[in-house]
Design an enzyme around this catalytic site. Structure first.
Site, PDB file in Angstrom:
ATOM      1  CB  THR A 192      -0.932  -0.002   1.238  1.00  0.00           C
ATOM      2  OG1 THR A 192      -1.734  -1.180   1.176  1.00  0.00           O
ATOM      3  CG2 THR A 192      -1.818   1.226   1.282  1.00  0.00           C
ATOM      4  CB  CYS A 218     -15.217  -6.937   3.241  1.00  0.00           C
ATOM      5  SG  CYS A 218     -16.377  -7.031   4.577  1.00  0.00           S
ATOM      6  CG  HIS A 269       1.591  -9.508   3.746  1.00  0.00           C
ATOM      7  ND1 HIS A 269       0.300  -9.978   3.620  1.00  0.00           N
ATOM      8  CD2 HIS A 269       1.574  -8.248   3.275  1.00  0.00           C
ATOM      9  CE1 HIS A 269      -0.459  -9.017   3.109  1.00  0.00           C
ATOM     10  NE2 HIS A 269       0.285  -7.960   2.888  1.00  0.00           N
TER      11      HIS A 269
HETATM   12  C1  LIG Z   1      -2.102  -6.259  -5.819  1.00  0.00           C
HETATM   13  C2  LIG Z   1      -1.941  -5.726  -4.443  1.00  0.00           C
HETATM   14  N1  LIG Z   1      -1.422  -4.504  -4.271  1.00  0.00           N
HETATM   15  C3  LIG Z   1      -1.236  -3.970  -3.060  1.00  0.00           C
HETATM   16  C4  LIG Z   1      -1.592  -4.668  -1.926  1.00  0.00           C
HETATM   17  C5  LIG Z   1      -1.353  -4.055  -0.590  1.00  0.00           C
HETATM   18  O1  LIG Z   1      -0.234  -4.633   0.017  1.00  0.00           O
HETATM   19  P1  LIG Z   1       0.000  -4.525   1.609  1.00  0.00           P
HETATM   20  O2  LIG Z   1      -1.013  -5.421   2.243  1.00  0.00           O
HETATM   21  O3  LIG Z   1       1.398  -5.004   1.801  1.00  0.00           O
HETATM   22  O4  LIG Z   1      -0.167  -3.101   1.979  1.00  0.00           O
HETATM   23  C6  LIG Z   1      -2.165  -5.942  -2.048  1.00  0.00           C
HETATM   24  C7  LIG Z   1      -2.618  -6.687  -0.849  1.00  0.00           C
HETATM   25  O5  LIG Z   1      -3.697  -7.234  -0.822  1.00  0.00           O
HETATM   26  C8  LIG Z   1      -2.336  -6.487  -3.341  1.00  0.00           C
HETATM   27  O6  LIG Z   1      -2.849  -7.698  -3.518  1.00  0.00           O
END
Ligand SMILES: Cc1ncc(COP(=O)(O)O)c(C=O)c1O
Length: 393
Positions: free
Chosen positions: A72, A330, A202
């Site tokens: 993110t 969700c 993760h």
């Molecule tokens: C394609 C994608 N981008 C970004 C993220 C966000 O990553 P993080 O959970 O490390 O913030 C996710 C997580 O679900 C994701 O699947």
């Protein structure tokens, strides 16, 4: 009751080998990587070693890779950091796909309130973006294109090198969200030609709370946060050496085991497909059969054939011990139709009736078979067949 985890796209358990790699940096070698004494130098050396390993695995130079708190932050920093440096009075246009993760989609939308305009690229019925679609969306005001590599809801893999080349021809920079592709399929910043790429640990059996942003050498960038001079002045704050060491170990394992794991998950994915095709009425596959990552299989139940409550579907699967999610986001406890499944052209009801099966390192064939038995049973139990007159052949 036996519980079966089929949500590896949401997150993965930390591999024991990764935990081992992190342990020395919680206690003994606990120093602050910015301190100049021996404790600090020890931490710094571990941090740089981790950076070097991960950079090598994606085809980057260590100096092009910055640690962040996860996908993110990397996505948000890429969009905002490039907008701050490369936009201008006559360059206020960016292009993103309509199937981006919210970390990109919302970051791009937030720029709209500051006078930017955003083009959202359409996709075909399996989520692919055509080069022509990108060509026609670009304008002479475009400064950035952001397109996800492997989609997190349906698994579709985009042809990044073709799309990045089009962005470059137009004078735009190119960012990709590689959170779901690195470690699951081949990914290299040099082969794809991207300028920026986001990652997280993760999803590849590493710890939560660390990710990375690749920024190609020579690209100017405005940091998101203000503070110390860590990460070459691009991301202030004390670096987490244990998380970085864990991330590097996870990345090395994911790449080392990629071929074998890809083959194993491809076979399990094909097994799920065959069982669903044969046993689940109204099943429509959102994931393409060719051109997607094997850890994801998204399926919707066609509202023209079967009436089914999407939320009840997920809850009933969980009651039977199968942990899956829908393709829906969700928010505040209420299921919203997923923007990704809708972008494929599905109606709202079908979109809501979506299940994303996502498998990983610990998934066995026996687990997949049990999950398929349960899925067919639950759809049969809570789905109502529509009358033949309104049904599709
Ligand atoms: C394609 C994608 N981008 C970004 C993220 C966000 O990553 P993080 O959970 O490390 O913030 C996710 C997580 O679900 C994701 O699947």
């Amino acid at each position: 009751m036996r519980r079966i985890y089929m949500d590896y796209t949401a997150t993965t358990p930390v591999d024991k080998r990764v935990v081992e790699a992190m342990m020395p940096y919680f206690g003994g070698a606990f120093g602050n990587a910015s301190s100049i004494h021996s404790f600090g130098r020890e931490a710094k050396s571990a941090l740089e070693d981790s950076r070097e390993k991960i950079a090598g695995l994606i085809g980057a130079r260590p100096s092009e890779l910055y640690f962040t708190s996860g996908g993110t932050e990397s996505d948000n920093s890429a969009i905002a950091g490039i907008a701050a440096k490369y936009s201008g009075k006559d360059r206020k246009h960016l292009v993103v796909s309509s199937v981006e993760h919210h970390a990109v989609l919302h970051a791009a939308k937030s720029l709209e309130s500051s006078g930017f305009s955003v083009a959202f690229l359409n996709v075909d019925s399996h989520g692919f973006i055509s080069p022509d679609e990108l060509r026609s969306a670009l304008t002479k005001e475009s400064f950035l294109v952001s397109i996800i590599h492997a989609n997190n809801e349906i698994g579709t893999i985009q042809n990044l090198s073709a799309l990045a080349a089009i962005a470059h021809e137009n004078g735009s920079l190119f960012h990709t969200d590689a959170v779901q592709s690195f470690g699951k399929t081949k990914f290299s910043v040099t082969e794809t030609g991207v300028d920026l790429a986001s990652f997280t640990a993760h999803k590849i059996y590493g710890p939560k709370g660390i990710g990375a942003l690749y920024i190609k050498r020579g690209i100017d960038f405005e940091p998101m946060f203000h503070g110390g001079s860590q990460e070459r002045n691009r991301r202030p704050g004390t670096e987490s050496v244990p998380l970085a060491a864990g991330y590097a170990a996870a990345a090395e394992l994911a790449v080392k085991e990629l071929d074998g794991e890809h083959e194993r998950l491809t076979a399990l994915n094909a097994l799920m497909r065959r069982r669903i095709e044969a046993e689940v009425r109204g099943a429509l596959f959102n994931s393409p059969e060719v051109g997607s990552v094997p850890h994801i299989l998204s399926v919707s139940i066609d509202s023209r054939e079967v009436e089914i409550d999407g939320e009840a579907l997920i809850i009933n699967m969980d009651l039977e011990g199968i942990a899956v999610t829908s393709g829906s986001a969700c928010s505040s406890g209420s299921l919203q139709p997923s923007h990704v499944i809708k972008a494929l052209g599905r109606d709202d009801e079908t979109t809501m009736a979506t299940v994303r099966f996502s498998i990983g390192r610990l998934t066995t064939e026996d687990e997949v078979k049990t999950a398929m038995d349960v899925f067919a049973k639950v759809v049969g139990k809570i789905g109502k067949r529509k009358k033949l007159s309104s049904a599709v052949s």
